[in-house]
Scaffold this motif. Structure first.
Motif: not given
Length: 155
Positions: A105-107, A115-119, A127-128
């Protein structure tokens, strides 16, 4: 033509010639003719055996296997078994499946949305809520296969 059936005459002729040559050489170096023949027979038999063996260039007319096994099918079965284990054991989901899904997902977020990461605050919107929770919450359970497929389609 099966190499163990066809060409027997040539193989026997070759074995006889090698055995006779071996016996001749042994008698020329001073061995009694009886010993020369006794030693030449195993050499001829070995020559016959080697001449009858299939060669690497011989065509093998074997039927194709019913199912082809590829790396993709092995990976799919491995993934299926890991998901089945993760559905039963939350710890396996958190340690084996969730980190891989998170990296995927991060890639995807970096490549498509920048977007750099999930944070990042936008990650949840892109993503939802359900998929974001599945990837970030260590207590999130693995959903049903159809629900998981729907969530991963959002990637």
């Amino acid at each position: 033509m099966n190499p163990l059936v066809g060409g027997l005459g040539r193989a026997v002729a070759l074995a006889a010639a090698v055995a006779a040559g071996t016996a001749f050489v042994l008698t020329r170096v001073g061995a009694p003719w009886l010993w020369a023949v006794a030693l030449a027979l195993p050499v001829g038999g070995l020559t016959l055996l080697v001449a009858r063996l299939p060669r690497a260039t011989d065509v093998v007319w074997a039927q194709q296997p019913a199912t082809l096994s590829t790396a993709t099918s092995v990976q799919a079965s491995t993934l299926a078994s890991r998901l089945a284990e993760a559905a039963v054991d939350q710890d396996r989901f958190v340690t084996r499946v969730q980190p891989r899904l998170r990296r995927l997902a991060e890639a995807r977020l970096r490549q498509v949305h920048g977007i750099p990461d999930l944070r990042h605050p936008k990650a949840r919107d892109v993503l939802g809520a359900d998929l974001h929770r599945l990837l970030t919450d260590p207590t999130a359970p693995l959903p049903e296969p159809s629900k998981l497929a729907d969530l991963l389609e959002n990637l």
